[in-house]
Design an enzyme around this catalytic site. Structure first.
Site, mmCIF file in Angstrom:
data_model
loop_
_atom_site.group_PDB
_atom_site.id
_atom_site.type_symbol
_atom_site.label_atom_id
_atom_site.label_comp_id
_atom_site.label_asym_id
_atom_site.label_seq_id
_atom_site.Cartn_x
_atom_site.Cartn_y
_atom_site.Cartn_z
ATOM 1 N N ASP A 1 50.212 49.238 36.386
ATOM 2 C CA ASP A 1 49.672 49.543 37.717
ATOM 3 C C ASP A 1 49.008 48.286 38.270
ATOM 4 O O ASP A 1 48.846 47.285 37.573
ATOM 5 C CB ASP A 1 48.685 50.716 37.674
ATOM 6 C CG ASP A 1 47.686 50.584 36.536
ATOM 7 O OD1 ASP A 1 47.256 49.443 36.264
ATOM 8 O OD2 ASP A 1 47.339 51.602 35.918
ATOM 9 N N ASP B 1 34.544 43.510 32.077
ATOM 10 C CA ASP B 1 34.318 43.668 30.649
ATOM 11 C C ASP B 1 34.850 42.514 29.812
ATOM 12 O O ASP B 1 34.095 41.838 29.111
ATOM 13 C CB ASP B 1 34.888 45.006 30.158
ATOM 14 C CG ASP B 1 36.299 45.268 30.650
ATOM 15 O OD1 ASP B 1 36.933 44.351 31.198
ATOM 16 O OD2 ASP B 1 36.780 46.409 30.478
ATOM 17 N N ASP C 1 45.697 46.851 40.529
ATOM 18 C CA ASP C 1 44.366 47.101 41.066
ATOM 19 C C ASP C 1 43.969 45.969 42.004
ATOM 20 O O ASP C 1 44.298 44.800 41.767
ATOM 21 C CB ASP C 1 43.336 47.212 39.940
ATOM 22 C CG ASP C 1 43.599 48.415 39.035
ATOM 23 O OD1 ASP C 1 44.241 49.370 39.496
ATOM 24 O OD2 ASP C 1 43.175 48.373 37.869
#
Length: 437
Positions: free
Chosen positions: A49, A137, A51
């Site tokens: 996907d 992260d 983002d």
């Protein structure tokens, strides 16, 4: 990095993601492809996907796209829907401030909140691209591709992590894990998925902090475990979770059974995960119900035996009560939707019914909607435990593929071989005659 240095082409990017970025740029906002999709393209993988990160607020994004819906409480996100594809758009995040400010610009330090463990429970704090990169992260997820000038901004040496094949957290690992304990699961998932190792500083706090996962909502952990075990690398993932002490907070009931790699419980779980990986990698269907039924099978057996011994319950009642208790206990850690827990129960109950093959029972079992799943479950049990269980599984293997006449012959052979083990028909007693008048 310029286009010549990174080699990312617009042909590598979803046309819908490009549309979103072009429209945001056209409205005067910054827009970047970010996270795993940039990492995967740089590694030569096809992204699952795409983002997008922007300095537009969620409300401003919604104003630009009619096919937009806003989701989330912890951090507001915009989902731009193009048929089956969803482009997730997030506002650039900023650092937390002690006091919230009532501002509407993306720089507002607003609604950031932590609990007593340091975990972020609300995170609608907007900021600059530099701040957003620091808030991400892992280093390889802090790379931003701009369609405006075709550059990649690498704020945390993510390309270096890719070259060294290391999963490395940005910032202090203990602080980052306390902010969101799910990052421990993500670290393991990325290490397995990308064939990397955990950086020593990233790995060190995991065991001491593993118990923080008990603070995560069970519904969120259900979604995370699907990513862990239904990725096509479930067996390796399970072993790495066990290595870092992450099985206990996720599946507390199976932890006592996993002390020895060679024990039947461990071999059963690994065999099921191996089979699941093969099915996923061959584009075959899998269901979480089968996996959860396998993970909890031996705790169920043990609980059933305890109920029979302590309460004097018959096997049928003890099994039903134990099934409810084991599922109920597991849902305290990981929520299992009813559509899956119902199938789990069917698979378990059929393990009790499959040995009962006399008369019409065998044919009735073949028509059960969950026969195939239950048979597959029995087959793995037989392969691990051997003996009569393996013989039973092999019998069902032949029976279900045999022709009608052969099936009847198999049942007759079974009846002769087992003799008194089969159910006997009760002889009807002759009716008492009324005494003569």
């Amino acid at each position: 990095m310029t286009r010549g240095e990174h080699g990312i082409s617009r042909e590598d990017i979803s046309p819908n993601a490009l549309k979103v970025m072009y429209r945001l740029n056209g409205a005067g906002f910054e827009a970047y492809l970010v996270g795993g999709c940039v990492r995967d393209i740089l590694m030569g993988h096809e992204p699952k996907d795409f983002d997008v990160a922007t300095n537009a607020t969620p409300e401003q994004i919604k104003g630009l796209f009619r096919n937009c819906r806003l989701i989330g409480r912890r951090f507001r996100l915009a989902h731009i829907v193009f048929g089956r594809e969803v482009i997730e758009v997030a506002t650039l995040r900023g650092h937390h401030s002690e006091e919230a400010e009532d501002e509407t610009t993306p720089k507002a330090k607003a609604t950031g909140k932590r609990d007593a463990h340091g975990q972020l429970v609300r995170d609608n704090v907007f900021g600059s691209i530099e701040e957003d990169a620091e808030r991400r992260d892992f280093t390889f997820n802090a790379m931003y591709y701009s369609v405006a000038d075709f550059t990649v901004k690498d704020f945390a040496n993510g390309l270096e992590a890719i070259e060294k094949r290391e999963v490395k957290l940005i910032g202090d690992p203990e602080v980052r894990y306390r902010e969101d304990p799910v990052r421990m699961l993500r670290a393991v998932r990325f290490a397995v998925k990308l064939s990397m190792s955990l950086h020593p500083q990233t790995a060190a706090p995991i065991k001491p902090l593993a118990n923080l996962l008990t603070n995560i909502p069970p519904a969120r952990l259900f979604e995370e475990t699907l990513k862990l075990f239904l990725s096509g690398k479930g067996e390796k993932t399970f072993m790495m979770l066990r290595e870092y002490g992450l099985i206990a907070p996720l599946f507390p009931q199976i932890q006592p059974f996993l002390a020895d790699d060679s024990c039947r419980e461990m071999q059963f779980i690994l065999k099921v995960l191996r089979n699941t990986d093969e099915r996923i990698n061959n584009a075959q269907r899998v269901t979480p119900a089968f996996l959860y039924a396998a993970l909890l099978w031996y705790p169920l057996e043990e609980r059933c035996q305890i109920l029979q011994a302590e309460s004097g319950l018959n096997a049928h009642d003890a099994f039903n009560i134990a099934s409810g208790e084991v599922i109920g206990q597991q849902t305290k850690s990981i929520m299992i939707p009813k559509r899956f827990s119902t199938v789990m129960r069917d698979i378990w109950v059929l393990q009790q019914r499959l040995p009962k093959r006399f008369g019409r029972r065998a044919f009735q079992l073949l028509t059960h909607p969950k026969f195939r799943a239950a048979y597959d479950f029995l087959l793995v049990r037989g392969q691990i435990e051997g003996g009569e269980l393996l013989e039973l599984a092999q019998w069902w293997t032949h029976f279900q593929h045999a022709e009608g006449g052969k099936q009847k012959a198999m049942l007759n052979d079974l009846k002769r071989s087992e003799g008194s083990k089969g159910p006997r028909k009760r002889k009807r007693r002759p009716a008492k005659r009324a005494p003569d008048a």
